[in-house]
Design an enzyme around this catalytic site. Structure first.
Site, short mmCIF file in Angstrom:
data_model
loop_
_atom_site.label_atom_id
_atom_site.label_comp_id
_atom_site.label_asym_id
_atom_site.label_seq_id
_atom_site.Cartn_x
_atom_site.Cartn_y
_atom_site.Cartn_z
N ASP A 372 2.58 -9.99 2.89
CA ASP A 372 2.07 -11.02 1.99
C ASP A 372 0.98 -11.85 2.65
O ASP A 372 0.02 -12.27 2.00
CB ASP A 372 3.21 -11.95 1.54
CG ASP A 372 4.22 -11.20 0.67
OD1 ASP A 372 3.88 -10.08 0.24
OD2 ASP A 372 5.33 -11.72 0.45
N CYS A 404 -7.32 -2.75 -4.93
CA CYS A 404 -6.25 -3.64 -4.50
C CYS A 404 -6.06 -4.66 -5.62
O CYS A 404 -5.85 -4.26 -6.77
CB CYS A 404 -6.55 -4.28 -3.16
SG CYS A 404 -8.20 -5.02 -3.01
N SER A 405 -6.21 -5.94 -5.33
CA SER A 405 -6.16 -6.93 -6.39
C SER A 405 -7.56 -7.29 -6.86
O SER A 405 -7.92 -7.10 -8.02
CB SER A 405 -5.42 -8.19 -5.93
OG SER A 405 -5.33 -9.13 -6.97
N GLY A 409 -11.15 -6.83 -0.49
CA GLY A 409 -10.55 -7.08 0.82
C GLY A 409 -9.91 -5.84 1.42
O GLY A 409 -10.47 -5.15 2.28
#
Length: 478
Positions: A372, A404-405, A409
């Site tokens: 996380d 990814c989101s 990144g």
């Protein structure tokens, strides 16, 4: 010995010329030819004879007498003891590779200058034809073997030498000819090692990474900022460039999706790695997401995020559960396999386009060990995951969709690591910042944080050290 043999000796015996030829001996051996002797001698006393009266064609004959002009001596009739010419013969015209057999005549009184001019002309033509023929043979051999020879190379000079001029060499094999020239490989390995040392020294240098531009100021993002496209962006500051954005072909719901083409060049002769870097799908963009997969013929989808982190949704589940099906626009997606390993989850989908009546197999690889906060403590699992992707790419090929989101990144981390490993396999130096510039020229903020960049460097150093250990073990086994 007839006159042809004697005349041939003139090209090899020093001091023997046309004037010193033993004509008396010849006429003694050939009494019939003595009949033709007096008339030329008488003509030489009255003056020069015209060319038509003194020169005869090679086919001209007298029915009642012997041959009065001589053809070129065939190579098969040459004496074996004179079958080779010496390059240092003092009487051969300078610049000629090999003297040709001179054509004799029965008129000794012919002017010496005309005779030498004719002999030189014949010799020059013969040498030129031989040179052109041998050069054509060299060209054909070069083309067939795909080996490029220069005029200074030994292969070129040897090919130009006639077989009877090549000196006999020792037939023992030169072992050096079997050695492979590894100077280029050694130089490339040294450059790779130097780049790895530089990379290790710059691990704690955060300023170099932070000074790198996050967005190319020369690229526009006008389409992504349109009001009708705003609901399709997960984050307001992560938008695709107009020049590299993926354009949907079926524009029933618009042609915009938050995804960018990323093309990473690899060392020659490898083809570039083709990627589509995309944000994690939103509930309203799942149809567009599968449309991109179909239109761009993406057989591999890489997911570098869980669906939720810290109770926050990072990505909407855009696929059906195992053994279930779901419909997105005109495509039916069926999940028929799901395998979990220590590095991630691999899912297999059957994509059926109902309108086109076509089916495709799409593989999804999801990395599940990203924490996380920050980055993984150990990069071993991530390197193994990337290697699985590389192996799958070799088998399947095509463009790989990575998300990814936000799609910048962790997506950037995976793309950079896979590209750098390809350079490592080719023994080419690796400069991560230069690769990162290439990525950020195609999508904003690829590799978002300095911690992610440091993770990339550590992963590459570990991969390089493991590679060196394997090479040492292979050498020991030999």
């Amino acid at each position: 010995m007839d006159v042809i043999d004697l005349w041939e000796l003139l090209s090899y015996v020093d001091g023997l010329s046309f004037e010193t030829y033993p004509w008396d001996l010849f006429y003694l051996c050939h009494p019939q030819a003595n009949v033709e002797r007096n008339q030329p001698e008488i003509l030489s006393k009255t003056g020069d004879v015209s060319q038509e009266e003194t020169e005869f064609s090679e086919t001209q004959r007298d029915e009642d007498k012997e041959i009065i002009s001589f053809n070129h001596v065939p190579s098969a009739e040459m004496p074996t003891q004179y079958s080779k010419f010496k390059d240092d013969h003092p009487t051969r015209p300078e610049g000629l590779r090999k003297p040709t057999i001179r054509q004799p005549t029965l008129f000794p009184q012919q002017r010496k200058e005309e005779r030498e001019k004719k002999i030189d002309f014949i010799a020059y033509n013969s040498a030129t034809k031989l040179q052109n023929k041998l050069e054509d043979q060299v060209a054909q051999t070069t083309h067939s073997n795909q080996t490029f020879l220069t005029e200074n190379s030994n292969g070129y000079q040897n090919a130009l030498e006639p077989p009877d001029l090549i000196e006999s060499k020792d037939q023992s094999l030169d072992q050096s000819s079997f050695l492979i020239d590894t100077s280029t490989d050694i130089q490339s390995s040294q450059l790779l090692q130097e780049s790895m040392l530089t990379l290790q020294l710059s691990l704690e240098d955060r300023a170099t990474f932070e000074d790198l531009f996050r967005r190319n100021p020369h690229e526009s993002m006008n389409v992504a900022r349109l009001p009708e496209n705003a609901p399709k962006n997960r984050y307001k500051d992560v938008l695709p460039y107009d020049s590299s954005r993926v354009i949907l072909k079926d524009d029933t719901n618009g042609d915009y999706i938050n995804a960018s083409f990323v093309r990473m060049p690899l060392p020659h002769p490898r083809k570039p790695n083709e990627y589509i870097a995309a944000q994690g799908p939103l509930p309203q963009t799942c149809n567009d997401f599968w449309q991109v997969i179909w239109e761009q013929n993406c057989c591999i989808v890489v997911m570098v995020t869980p669906l939720k982190e810290r109770n926050r949704v990072k990505c909407h589940q855009y696929w059906p559960d195992l053994y279930e099906s779901a419909t997105y626009n005109e495509m039916q997606i069926t999940c028929f396999s799901e395998i979990t390993s220590t590095t991630g989850i691999t899912r297999d989908f059957l994509v059926s386009h109902q309108k086109l009546n076509e089916e495709r197999h799409v593989i999804q690889m999801q990395y599940i060990n990203w924490p996380d906060h920050g980055v993984p403590v150990d990069c071993t699992d991530f390197l193994e995951f990337v290697q699985q992707l590389r192996d799958l790419r070799r088998d399947v090929g095509g463009t790989v969709l990575v998300h990814c989101s936000a799609g910048v990144g962790r997506t950037g981390v995976l793309i950079l690591v896979e590209t750098a490993l390809a350079y490592m396999d080719a023994d080419e130096p690796i400069y991560p910042l230069e690769l990162l510039k290439t990525m950020r020229n195609q999508r904003v903020m690829m590799v978002q944080t300095a911690i992610q960049y440091k993770f990339i460097c550590e992963a590459l150093l570990k991969a390089y050290n493991d590679r060196c250990k394997r090479m040492e073990e292979e050498e020991c086994e030999k």
